[in-house]
Design a protein around this motif. Structure first.
Motif, PDB file in Angstrom:
ATOM      1  N   THR A  68       7.275 -18.796 -13.550  1.00 40.20           N
ATOM      2  CA  THR A  68       5.819 -18.680 -13.441  1.00 40.20           C
ATOM      3  C   THR A  68       5.491 -17.551 -12.483  1.00 40.20           C
ATOM      4  N   LEU A  69       4.704 -16.595 -12.948  1.00 36.28           N
ATOM      5  CA  LEU A  69       4.243 -15.501 -12.098  1.00 36.28           C
ATOM      6  C   LEU A  69       2.961 -15.932 -11.407  1.00 36.28           C
ATOM      7  N   ILE A  70       2.952 -15.840 -10.090  1.00 37.37           N
ATOM      8  CA  ILE A  70       1.759 -16.181  -9.315  1.00 37.37           C
ATOM      9  C   ILE A  70       1.257 -14.901  -8.676  1.00 37.37           C
ATOM     10  N   THR A  71       0.042 -14.520  -9.033  1.00 37.99           N
ATOM     11  CA  THR A  71      -0.561 -13.298  -8.507  1.00 37.99           C
ATOM     12  C   THR A  71      -1.481 -13.645  -7.348  1.00 37.99           C
ATOM     13  N   ILE A  72      -1.293 -12.961  -6.232  1.00 40.03           N
ATOM     14  CA  ILE A  72      -2.186 -13.136  -5.084  1.00 40.03           C
ATOM     15  C   ILE A  72      -3.370 -12.192  -5.294  1.00 40.03           C
ATOM     16  N   LEU A  73      -4.567 -12.752  -5.314  1.00 39.60           N
ATOM     17  CA  LEU A  73      -5.772 -11.950  -5.509  1.00 39.60           C
ATOM     18  C   LEU A  73      -6.342 -11.541  -4.154  1.00 39.60           C
ATOM     19  N   ASP A  74      -6.748 -10.294  -4.076  1.00 38.47           N
ATOM     20  CA  ASP A  74      -7.264  -9.744  -2.834  1.00 38.47           C
ATOM     21  C   ASP A  74      -8.716 -10.156  -2.616  1.00 38.47           C
ATOM     22  N   GLU A  75      -9.042 -10.408  -1.360  1.00 38.28           N
ATOM     23  CA  GLU A  75     -10.429 -10.614  -0.955  1.00 38.28           C
ATOM     24  C   GLU A  75     -10.811  -9.474  -0.019  1.00 38.28           C
ATOM     25  N   ASN A  76     -12.077  -9.199   0.066  1.00 40.38           N
ATOM     26  CA  ASN A  76     -12.539  -8.130   0.951  1.00 40.38           C
ATOM     27  C   ASN A  76     -12.586  -8.671   2.382  1.00 40.38           C
ATOM     28  N   ASP A  77     -11.402  -8.691   3.020  1.00 40.19           N
ATOM     29  CA  ASP A  77     -11.304  -9.287   4.355  1.00 40.19           C
ATOM     30  C   ASP A  77     -10.943  -8.273   5.442  1.00 40.19           C
ATOM     31  N   ASN A  78     -10.964  -7.003   5.106  1.00 42.82           N
ATOM     32  CA  ASN A  78     -10.662  -5.949   6.081  1.00 42.82           C
ATOM     33  C   ASN A  78     -11.761  -4.897   6.070  1.00 42.82           C
ATOM     34  N   ALA A  79     -12.085  -4.394   7.230  1.00 45.76           N
ATOM     35  CA  ALA A  79     -13.085  -3.331   7.349  1.00 45.76           C
ATOM     36  C   ALA A  79     -12.422  -1.971   7.126  1.00 45.76           C
ATOM     37  N   PRO A  80     -13.160  -1.011   6.608  1.00 44.71           N
ATOM     38  CA  PRO A  80     -12.609   0.345   6.503  1.00 44.71           C
ATOM     39  C   PRO A  80     -12.279   0.901   7.882  1.00 44.71           C
ATOM     40  N   VAL A  81     -11.321   1.822   7.915  1.00 41.23           N
ATOM     41  CA  VAL A  81     -10.884   2.424   9.170  1.00 41.23           C
ATOM     42  C   VAL A  81     -10.881   3.939   9.000  1.00 41.23           C
ATOM     43  N   PHE A  82     -11.504   4.638   9.949  1.00 36.51           N
ATOM     44  CA  PHE A  82     -11.459   6.099   9.917  1.00 36.51           C
ATOM     45  C   PHE A  82     -10.056   6.579  10.233  1.00 36.51           C
ATOM     46  N   SER A  83      -9.696   7.761   9.737  1.00 34.15           N
ATOM     47  CA  SER A  83      -8.352   8.279   9.953  1.00 34.15           C
ATOM     48  C   SER A  83      -8.111   8.695  11.400  1.00 34.15           C
ATOM     49  N   GLY A 126       1.884  -8.748  -3.928  1.00 33.59           N
ATOM     50  CA  GLY A 126       0.855  -9.264  -4.830  1.00 33.59           C
ATOM     51  C   GLY A 126       1.338 -10.227  -5.891  1.00 33.59           C
ATOM     52  N   VAL A 127       2.666 -10.329  -6.119  1.00 28.05           N
ATOM     53  CA  VAL A 127       3.181 -11.196  -7.170  1.00 28.05           C
ATOM     54  C   VAL A 127       4.364 -12.001  -6.628  1.00 28.05           C
ATOM     55  N   ILE A 128       4.377 -13.286  -6.963  1.00 29.76           N
ATOM     56  CA  ILE A 128       5.460 -14.183  -6.561  1.00 29.76           C
ATOM     57  C   ILE A 128       6.005 -14.835  -7.827  1.00 29.76           C
ATOM     58  N   VAL A 129       7.317 -14.921  -7.945  1.00 30.78           N
ATOM     59  CA  VAL A 129       7.937 -15.585  -9.088  1.00 30.78           C
ATOM     60  C   VAL A 129       8.477 -16.940  -8.625  1.00 30.78           C
ATOM     61  N   SER A 140       1.308 -17.797 -16.149  1.00 30.57           N
ATOM     62  CA  SER A 140       0.830 -16.928 -15.089  1.00 30.57           C
ATOM     63  C   SER A 140      -0.336 -17.609 -14.371  1.00 30.57           C
ATOM     64  N   LEU A 141      -0.275 -17.590 -13.037  1.00 25.30           N
ATOM     65  CA  LEU A 141      -1.314 -18.212 -12.222  1.00 25.30           C
ATOM     66  C   LEU A 141      -1.840 -17.195 -11.213  1.00 25.30           C
ATOM     67  N   SER A 142      -3.029 -17.439 -10.704  1.00 26.92           N
ATOM     68  CA  SER A 142      -3.605 -16.586  -9.667  1.00 26.92           C
ATOM     69  C   SER A 142      -4.065 -17.450  -8.508  1.00 26.92           C
ATOM     70  N   ILE A 143      -3.855 -16.925  -7.282  1.00 27.96           N
ATOM     71  CA  ILE A 143      -4.339 -17.592  -6.086  1.00 27.96           C
ATOM     72  C   ILE A 143      -5.035 -16.555  -5.215  1.00 27.96           C
ATOM     73  N   PHE A 144      -6.059 -16.983  -4.489  1.00 29.89           N
ATOM     74  CA  PHE A 144      -6.746 -16.075  -3.572  1.00 29.89           C
ATOM     75  C   PHE A 144      -6.052 -16.080  -2.224  1.00 29.89           C
ATOM     76  N   GLU A 145      -6.076 -14.929  -1.578  1.00 39.71           N
ATOM     77  CA  GLU A 145      -5.523 -14.865  -0.227  1.00 39.71           C
ATOM     78  C   GLU A 145      -6.436 -15.631   0.736  1.00 39.71           C
ATOM     79  N   ASN A 146      -5.892 -15.990   1.875  1.00 41.67           N
ATOM     80  CA  ASN A 146      -6.626 -16.626   2.983  1.00 41.67           C
ATOM     81  C   ASN A 146      -7.137 -18.035   2.685  1.00 41.67           C
ATOM     82  N   ARG A 147      -6.658 -18.691   1.652  1.00 45.38           N
ATOM     83  CA  ARG A 147      -7.111 -20.041   1.332  1.00 45.38           C
ATOM     84  C   ARG A 147      -6.210 -21.077   1.981  1.00 45.38           C
TER      85      ARG A 147
END
Length: 134
Positions: free
Chosen positions: A90-105, A65-68, A1-8
């Motif tokens: 091999t399971l590759i998990t995409i890890l989330d980064e705080n790259d989005n702002a909150p949005v009001f409904s 979030g997961v790629i095989v 199992s591996l992990s990668i960060f988004e936006n890299r």
């Protein structure tokens, strides 16, 4: 199992090594198979060294979030013998980064308050969502 960060930017995430106990052999060739067409071409493996690399950035919010990935090692036998291979999922998990702002409904909220309203009191309950996991 591996992990990668988004936006890299593309980078090497792991090196796979296989051994062939049968002699003589002329080496091992590495290859991959992506089990989802959505990620076809998103990874590459060096056929000689087994280095697995990304080829593009990933986005956690638009993925599950997961790629095989199936990593395949094939021996190079002497002439006249049949090549043999093995594989590893091999399971590759995409890890989330705080790259989005909150949005009001809503984009606009309108409320009326009477002049005689006693204070303190609640005028409204607002809600916002953030597509990021963290």
């Amino acid at each position: 199992s591996l992990s990668i960060f988004e936006n890299r930017a593309p980078y090497t995430i792991a090196t796979f090594r296989a051994e062939d106990e049968e002699k003589p052999t002329q080496g091992i060739v590495y290859s991959i198979q992506i089990l989802s067409s959505r990620y076809a071409g998103a990874f590459t493996i060096n056929s000689s060294t087994g280095e697995l690399s990304t080829t593009r950035p990933f986005d956690w919010e638009s993925s599950n979030g997961v790629i095989v990935v199936s990593v395949i090692a094939t021996d190079i036998p002497p002439a006249g013998l049949v090549a043999k291979n093995t594989f590893e999922y091999t399971l590759i998990t995409i890890l989330d980064e705080n790259d989005n702002a909150p949005v009001f409904s809503k984009t606009l909220y309108t409320y009326s308050v009477t002049e005689a309203q006693l204070v303190p009191f609640d005028i409204a309950a607002l809600s916002a969502t953030d597509p990021d996991q963290r």
